[in-house]
Design a protein around this motif. Structure first.
Motif, short mmCIF file in Angstrom:
data_model
loop_
_atom_site.label_atom_id
_atom_site.label_comp_id
_atom_site.label_asym_id
_atom_site.label_seq_id
_atom_site.Cartn_x
_atom_site.Cartn_y
_atom_site.Cartn_z
N GLN A 1 48.94 35.41 45.56
CA GLN A 1 49.06 35.83 44.17
C GLN A 1 47.80 35.49 43.37
N GLN B 1 45.17 37.99 44.18
CA GLN B 1 45.44 39.26 43.51
C GLN B 1 45.00 39.20 42.04
N ARG B 2 45.24 38.06 41.40
CA ARG B 2 44.87 37.92 39.99
C ARG B 2 43.36 37.90 39.81
N THR B 3 42.65 37.30 40.75
CA THR B 3 41.20 37.15 40.58
C THR B 3 40.39 38.24 41.25
N ALA B 4 41.04 39.15 41.96
CA ALA B 4 40.32 40.20 42.69
C ALA B 4 39.70 41.20 41.70
N CYS B 5 38.58 41.74 42.12
CA CYS B 5 37.92 42.77 41.32
C CYS B 5 38.73 44.06 41.39
N SER B 6 38.99 44.66 40.27
CA SER B 6 39.80 45.88 40.28
C SER B 6 38.94 47.12 40.51
N GLY B 7 37.68 46.94 40.73
CA GLY B 7 36.71 47.86 41.15
C GLY B 7 36.60 49.20 40.68
#
Length: 64
Positions: free
Chosen positions: A55, A58-64
């Motif tokens: 989780q 998912q919160r820190t991933a780049c939404s690209g």
């Protein structure tokens, strides 16, 4: 052939002994939900359980 079987039995015994020692390791609790993590208590830093780790990723991933 018999020598190979003896070696296999010894390998199985070694693996069973390694599992017993692994079970004795105290695992750290997740800092978010308090469930056990995959990390021993000796690990420094904020330890997260697999669910909280996913989780957080998912919160820190780049939404690209």
């Amino acid at each position: 052939m018999a020598e190979e079987a003896v070696a296999d039995v010894a390998d199985v015994a070694d693996m069973a002994e390694a599992r017993e020692t692994a079970v004795e390791v105290a695992y750290a609790d997740c800092v978010l939900c308090a469930k056990p993590t995959e990390y021993p208590e000796t690990v420094k830093g904020a330890t997260l359980c697999p669910v909280c780790e996913w989780q957080e990723a998912q919160r820190t991933a780049c939404s690209g």
